[in-house]
Design an enzyme around this catalytic site. Sequence first.
Site, PDB file in Angstrom:
ATOM      1  N   GLN A 191      46.249  30.507  45.226  1.00 55.97           N
ATOM      2  CA  GLN A 191      48.079  31.298  45.319  1.00 55.97           C
ATOM      3  C   GLN A 191      48.228  30.230  44.240  1.00 55.97           C
ATOM      4  O   GLN A 191      49.614  30.772  44.050  1.00 55.97           O
ATOM      5  CB  GLN A 191      48.078  31.618  46.374  1.00 55.97           C
ATOM      6  CG  GLN A 191      49.666  32.308  46.563  1.00 55.97           C
ATOM      7  CD  GLN A 191      49.706  32.641  47.830  1.00 55.97           C
ATOM      8  OE1 GLN A 191      49.239  34.276  48.160  1.00 55.97           O
ATOM      9  NE2 GLN A 191      51.091  32.696  48.905  1.00 55.97           N
ATOM     10  N   SER A 207      53.790  34.468  48.715  1.00 61.85           N
ATOM     11  CA  SER A 207      53.704  34.743  47.587  1.00 61.85           C
ATOM     12  C   SER A 207      54.907  35.213  46.506  1.00 61.85           C
ATOM     13  O   SER A 207      55.425  35.311  44.969  1.00 61.85           O
ATOM     14  CB  SER A 207      52.851  34.402  46.304  1.00 61.85           C
ATOM     15  OG  SER A 207      52.277  35.659  47.014  1.00 61.85           O
ATOM     16  N   GLU A 222      63.447  12.103  24.744  1.00 65.70           N
ATOM     17  CA  GLU A 222      62.734  11.828  25.754  1.00 65.70           C
ATOM     18  C   GLU A 222      62.723  12.629  26.282  1.00 65.70           C
ATOM     19  O   GLU A 222      61.401  12.206  26.821  1.00 65.70           O
ATOM     20  CB  GLU A 222      63.691  10.867  26.123  1.00 65.70           C
ATOM     21  CG  GLU A 222      64.235   9.433  25.379  1.00 65.70           C
ATOM     22  CD  GLU A 222      65.684   8.317  25.467  1.00 65.70           C
ATOM     23  OE1 GLU A 222      65.397   7.874  27.265  1.00 65.70           O
ATOM     24  OE2 GLU A 222      66.355   8.192  24.908  1.00 65.70           O
ATOM     25  N   TYR A 268      36.839  34.416  46.735  1.00 63.47           N
ATOM     26  CA  TYR A 268      38.004  34.002  46.605  1.00 63.47           C
ATOM     27  C   TYR A 268      38.801  33.195  47.827  1.00 63.47           C
ATOM     28  O   TYR A 268      38.391  33.588  48.922  1.00 63.47           O
ATOM     29  CB  TYR A 268      39.465  35.573  46.585  1.00 63.47           C
ATOM     30  CG  TYR A 268      40.604  34.533  46.715  1.00 63.47           C
ATOM     31  CD1 TYR A 268      41.455  34.639  46.029  1.00 63.47           C
ATOM     32  CD2 TYR A 268      41.134  34.967  48.315  1.00 63.47           C
ATOM     33  CE1 TYR A 268      43.041  34.783  46.032  1.00 63.47           C
ATOM     34  CE2 TYR A 268      42.552  34.889  48.211  1.00 63.47           C
ATOM     35  CZ  TYR A 268      43.359  34.485  47.045  1.00 63.47           C
ATOM     36  OH  TYR A 268      44.776  34.146  47.489  1.00 63.47           O
ATOM     37  N   THR A 316      49.362   0.550  12.142  1.00 63.56           N
ATOM     38  CA  THR A 316      48.126   0.787  13.171  1.00 63.56           C
ATOM     39  C   THR A 316      48.553  -0.432  13.881  1.00 63.56           C
ATOM     40  O   THR A 316      49.287  -1.715  13.813  1.00 63.56           O
ATOM     41  CB  THR A 316      47.023   0.146  12.394  1.00 63.56           C
ATOM     42  OG1 THR A 316      46.872  -1.058  12.089  1.00 63.56           O
ATOM     43  CG2 THR A 316      46.349   1.213  11.961  1.00 63.56           C
ATOM     44  N   HIS A 317      48.436   0.022  15.558  1.00 63.71           N
ATOM     45  CA  HIS A 317      48.626  -1.013  16.655  1.00 63.71           C
ATOM     46  C   HIS A 317      50.108  -1.005  16.484  1.00 63.71           C
ATOM     47  O   HIS A 317      50.419  -1.909  16.301  1.00 63.71           O
ATOM     48  CB  HIS A 317      48.727  -2.568  16.483  1.00 63.71           C
ATOM     49  CG  HIS A 317      46.508  -1.800  16.111  1.00 63.71           C
ATOM     50  ND1 HIS A 317      45.676  -2.721  17.159  1.00 63.71           N
ATOM     51  CD2 HIS A 317      45.582  -2.250  15.119  1.00 63.71           C
ATOM     52  CE1 HIS A 317      44.885  -2.566  16.665  1.00 63.71           C
ATOM     53  NE2 HIS A 317      44.190  -2.299  15.844  1.00 63.71           N
ATOM     54  N   SER A 337      76.459   7.553  25.496  1.00 62.25           N
ATOM     55  CA  SER A 337      76.949   6.958  27.094  1.00 62.25           C
ATOM     56  C   SER A 337      78.781   6.748  27.766  1.00 62.25           C
ATOM     57  O   SER A 337      79.377   7.085  26.799  1.00 62.25           O
ATOM     58  CB  SER A 337      76.579   5.151  26.559  1.00 62.25           C
ATOM     59  OG  SER A 337      76.754   4.067  27.645  1.00 62.25           O
ATOM     60  N   LYS A 358      76.972   4.047  21.741  1.00 62.27           N
ATOM     61  CA  LYS A 358      75.847   4.789  21.667  1.00 62.27           C
ATOM     62  C   LYS A 358      75.609   6.383  21.537  1.00 62.27           C
ATOM     63  O   LYS A 358      76.135   7.175  21.337  1.00 62.27           O
ATOM     64  CB  LYS A 358      75.715   4.702  22.918  1.00 62.27           C
ATOM     65  CG  LYS A 358      74.875   3.560  23.938  1.00 62.27           C
ATOM     66  CD  LYS A 358      73.555   2.698  23.558  1.00 62.27           C
ATOM     67  CE  LYS A 358      72.518   3.242  24.877  1.00 62.27           C
ATOM     68  NZ  LYS A 358      71.515   2.411  24.594  1.00 62.27           N
TER      69      LYS A 358
HETATM   70  N1  ARG Z   1      49.104  36.219  46.663  1.00 66.09           N
HETATM   71  C1  ARG Z   1      47.523  36.588  46.664  1.00 66.09           C
HETATM   72  C2  ARG Z   1      47.551  35.010  45.430  1.00 66.09           C
HETATM   73  O1  ARG Z   1      48.370  35.101  44.441  1.00 66.09           O
HETATM   74  C3  ARG Z   1      47.001  37.825  46.134  1.00 66.09           C
HETATM   75  C4  ARG Z   1      45.137  37.342  46.273  1.00 66.09           C
HETATM   76  C5  ARG Z   1      45.504  37.869  48.571  1.00 66.09           C
HETATM   77  N2  ARG Z   1      44.423  38.221  48.958  1.00 66.09           N
HETATM   78  C6  ARG Z   1      43.536  37.800  50.082  1.00 66.09           C
HETATM   79  N3  ARG Z   1      43.409  37.981  50.601  1.00 66.09           N
HETATM   80  N4  ARG Z   1      45.080  36.978  50.127  1.00 66.09           N
HETATM   81  O2  ARG Z   1      45.763  34.763  45.408  1.00 66.09           O
END
Ligand code: ARG
Length: 459
Positions: A322, A23, A290, A317, A155-156, A277, A283
């Site tokens: 992640q 990550s 937008e 966890y 309204t509407h 445009s 334009k």
């Molecule tokens: N990179 C992981 C996350 O963002 C950190 C925690 C990882 N913990 C684990 N037990 N793999 O969630």
Amino acid sequence: MAKLWGGRFRKATDQRVDDFNSSIRFDKRMYKQDIKGSIAHATMLGRQGIIPMEDSEAIVRELGHILHDIEDGKIEFLIDAEDIHMNIEKILTDRIGDAGKRLHTGRSRNDQVALDIRMYLMDETAEIEEMLVETMETFVELAKEHIDTIMPGYTHLQKAQPITFAHHCLAYYEMFKRDYSRLVDCRKRTNIMPLGSGALAGTTYPLDRKFVAEMLGFDDVTMNSLDGVSDRDFVIELASCLSLVMMHASRFSEELILWSSNEFGFVEMDDAYSTGSSIMPQKKNPDVAELIRGKTGRVYGDLIGLLTMMKGTPLAYNKDMQEDKEQIFDSIDTVKLCLPVFCDMIRTMRVNTRNMHEGAKGGFTNATDAADYLVKKGLPFRDAHAVIGNMVFYCIEHNKAIEDLTMEEMKSFSDIIEDDIYDAVSMETCVNDRKVIGGPAKKITQKAISKAEKYINSL
Ligand code: ARG
């Protein structure tokens, strides 16, 4: 590269798994929070005698150097060190050896990442709060300029009753004010320190969690180690707050897109905030508005993605979590990109007060006031409604507005009508007689503006 957790393994991680699992690409933006958190943890470990004081000091000192080196662009993060937490720990250990290896005592990446994301989101939330203050100011400024600018209220999307552009702007002030207070409220629940939860079951070391919380500026510590590592409510709450911010910005953007069309002609975007445009020379397109409207979709997507990612994950966890980062980062980036340009676009646009006023006059926006006129002369409201309904039908047939009818025509609908009806149905009266709290009357609007200014100055 040897993994920090490699002891139990006899084979290297597959290259594809390393890339898949890692990550660092996106969580490296939390480097500052990770280092701050580690400094607090190491300081506490030293004070509690859990690691030698000189190791604690060496860790704190070196983490400071690493912070500078990252900021000077001198550090290259490694995919195989997986995430920002292990990248920094590895750099630290490469530099100071055994002392560095003692940093992770009594800590898991599970409570570490929970800490980092909370700190990161609080920092970002504070910046977005500032932007919301600017957004509130923008609407109040515009309201101040347009206390007397009468326009049709809808309204509407059908013309309904006359209001002022100031009143319309103050409606948006209220929305962004709620967004601001929602963020402040969300920050309260983010501001709780999870370190000490360990992997899930706390730790046997005598950690001083309150000291760490205080050192990092948290209000309190989390009360259950399982919840401490598996809670992402605060991420989802923030995504929800940001979705509402975008919803509000997109509603005004949509109005500006409509109003800048030839059919309305209520506003004209500044050249600097429009595009042309490639084929149609005439334009001038409201692209900024937008794009804000369009980007709202991705922020909603992030919210739904986060809710879905957390759905049904067992305690505590799970690696699924992640996936929280890219989505909440995207929401934050999008809001931070949109709000300043949204404010600038509004500040620079030209408001065509004449077209607004003309627009208010069409579509019988004073029909309710004509009925109220009869009520004030003693007719029950339902009867008055019917009389004016007939009058409007007559006007449509004869292509006239209510105020264009002669007294003779007026009297043919009800003989209690007198000369003072013309004043009663004028646009100015329609607006300025709506003196209830929250109404568009000039006096009320002026009060609302000073209240808004007082509030903004108190922030
Ligand atoms: N990179 C992981 C996350 O963002 C950190 C925690 C990882 N913990 C684990 N037990 N793999 O969630």
